[in-house]
Design an enzyme around this catalytic site. Structure first.
Site, mmCIF file in Angstrom:
data_model
loop_
_atom_site.group_PDB
_atom_site.id
_atom_site.type_symbol
_atom_site.label_atom_id
_atom_site.label_comp_id
_atom_site.label_asym_id
_atom_site.label_seq_id
_atom_site.Cartn_x
_atom_site.Cartn_y
_atom_site.Cartn_z
ATOM 1 C CB THR A 8 -38.560 36.819 31.126
ATOM 2 O OG1 THR A 8 -39.870 36.385 31.498
ATOM 3 C CG2 THR A 8 -37.616 36.560 32.278
ATOM 4 C CE LYS A 13 -41.523 32.201 30.431
ATOM 5 N NZ LYS A 13 -41.485 33.013 29.209
ATOM 6 C CG ASP A 69 -43.037 33.020 22.808
ATOM 7 O OD1 ASP A 69 -43.416 33.685 23.796
ATOM 8 O OD2 ASP A 69 -43.798 32.719 21.878
ATOM 9 C CG PHE A 151 -45.093 29.347 35.786
ATOM 10 C CD1 PHE A 151 -43.860 28.734 35.898
ATOM 11 C CD2 PHE A 151 -45.456 29.876 34.544
ATOM 12 C CE1 PHE A 151 -43.003 28.645 34.808
ATOM 13 C CE2 PHE A 151 -44.607 29.801 33.452
ATOM 14 C CZ PHE A 151 -43.384 29.179 33.584
ATOM 15 N N GLY A 152 -48.345 28.545 35.439
ATOM 16 C CA GLY A 152 -49.016 28.264 34.159
ATOM 17 C C GLY A 152 -49.817 26.976 34.199
ATOM 18 C CG ASP A 154 -45.756 23.935 35.748
ATOM 19 O OD1 ASP A 154 -45.547 23.592 34.567
ATOM 20 O OD2 ASP A 154 -44.936 24.608 36.409
HETATM 21 P P1 IMP Z 1 -44.250 32.369 27.422
HETATM 22 O O1 IMP Z 1 -44.611 32.963 26.131
HETATM 23 O O2 IMP Z 1 -42.930 31.703 27.407
HETATM 24 O O3 IMP Z 1 -44.401 33.332 28.568
HETATM 25 O O4 IMP Z 1 -45.272 31.206 27.740
HETATM 26 C C1 IMP Z 1 -46.622 31.329 27.362
HETATM 27 C C2 IMP Z 1 -47.523 30.656 28.354
HETATM 28 O O5 IMP Z 1 -47.242 29.249 28.366
HETATM 29 C C3 IMP Z 1 -47.353 31.110 29.803
HETATM 30 O O6 IMP Z 1 -48.157 32.198 30.099
HETATM 31 C C4 IMP Z 1 -47.808 29.899 30.571
HETATM 32 O O7 IMP Z 1 -49.187 29.888 30.676
HETATM 33 C C5 IMP Z 1 -47.378 28.755 29.662
HETATM 34 N N1 IMP Z 1 -46.099 28.207 30.110
HETATM 35 C C6 IMP Z 1 -44.851 28.543 29.709
HETATM 36 N N2 IMP Z 1 -43.935 27.817 30.345
HETATM 37 C C7 IMP Z 1 -44.618 26.992 31.173
HETATM 38 C C8 IMP Z 1 -44.213 26.003 32.118
HETATM 39 O O8 IMP Z 1 -43.031 25.716 32.350
HETATM 40 N N3 IMP Z 1 -45.204 25.363 32.763
HETATM 41 C C9 IMP Z 1 -46.525 25.646 32.566
HETATM 42 N N4 IMP Z 1 -46.939 26.572 31.730
HETATM 43 C C10 IMP Z 1 -45.995 27.240 31.024
#
Ligand code: IMP
Length: 195
Positions: A8, A13, A69, A151-152, A154
C-alpha cells in the site's frame, strides 16, 4: 519473526495495520524495500484488486506480501461506489470530493444503510496459492461530517451500535471493529497458526 511487505502507499492504512500486526510479523512498507510507483488496481472486484496488488509486489520482490482492497457499499445506491470508492468523484479526486458527492447523492434518502468491506490477499512465498481474508462492518451514512480522525469516508460513516462516526473514534477502537480490523484479525489468526 516472519517478514511481510504490505502493498500500500496509504500511510494511514500502513499505520493502522502495522499496529494490529505488531509483535506477530515484521511489516515492511513499499518505501522501506525501495518499491515506488502506482500499483495497478484495474479489476472490478475487491478480491481481484487485492490479488492484483499483492501479485505486483510479489513479482518484483519475491517477498511474502499482502494487499487489501476496500469498498463502501451503500444500499440506497445499489452497492455503489463499492470497488470504485477511491475514484467515486472522478480520477485524482480527494477524500473531501468523495464525501461531498456522497452527501449530495444521499440527500433526502431515508435508507442510509451501508457497509465497508475489505478483502486482504496474502501471497506467502511458502504457499502455492494466494489466500483471501474478508472483513465487514455495517453502519449508516450520516448527513454531515463528524470528527477529524481517520481518512476517506470516516467522517460520514457511523458503525452500528455506536453513536459516533469513525472519525470521532480513537484509532484503537476503530481498528477493533472496522472492516479492515476484522480482515486483519483473520490474517493474524492464519499467521499465528502458520509460523
Ligand atoms: P482502498 O482500495 O482499500 O484504498 O480503499 C478505497 C477507498 O475506500 C479509499 O480511497 C477510501 O476512500 C475508502 N476507504 C477505505 N478504507 C476506509 C476506512 O477505513 N475509512 C474510510 N474510508 C475508507
Amino acid at each position: 519473526m516472519k517478514e511481510l511487505v504490505f502493498a500500500t502507499n496509504n500511510k494511514h492504512k500502513l499505520q493502522e495495520v502495522s499496529e494490529m500486526l505488531n509483535g506477530i510479523v515484521k511489516i515492511h512498507s513499499l518505501a522501506e524495500i525501495g518499491l515506488s510507483g502506482d500499483i495497478p488496481e484495474t479489476a472490478d472486484t475487491l478480491d481481484g484488486n487485492a490479488l492484483q496488488k499483492a501479485q505486483w509486489v510479489f513479482e518484483r520482490t519475491g517477498m511474502s506480501c499482502f494487499a487489501d482492497d476496500t469498498g463502501l457499499e451503500v444500499d440506497a445506491l445499489d452497492g455503489r461506489p463499492g470497488v470504485y470508492s477511491a475514484r467515486y468523484a472522478g480520477e485524482h479526486c480527494s477524500f473531501d470530493d468523495n464525501i461531498n458527492k456522497m452527501l449530495a447523492e444521499m440527500d433526502g434518502k431515508t435508507n442510509r444503510k451501508a457497509c465497508f468491506r475489505t478483502v486482504i490477499c496474502l501471497i506467502d512465498k511458502e504457499e502455492k496459492k494466494p489466500l483471501f481474508f474478508e472483513g465487514r462492518v455495517d453502519g449508516v451514512i450520516l448527513t454531515e461530517r463528524y470528527g477529524k480522525e481517520g481518512f476517506g469516508y470516516d467522517p460520514i460513516f457511523m458503525p452500528d451500535h455506536f453513536a459516533v462516526s469513525f472519525a470521532e473514534m480513537p484509532l484503537e477502537v476503530k481498528n477493533h471493529i472496522s472492516h479492515r480490523g476484522r480482515a486483519v484479525a483473520k490474517l493474524v489468526e492464519h499467521l499465528k497458526n502458520n509460523k
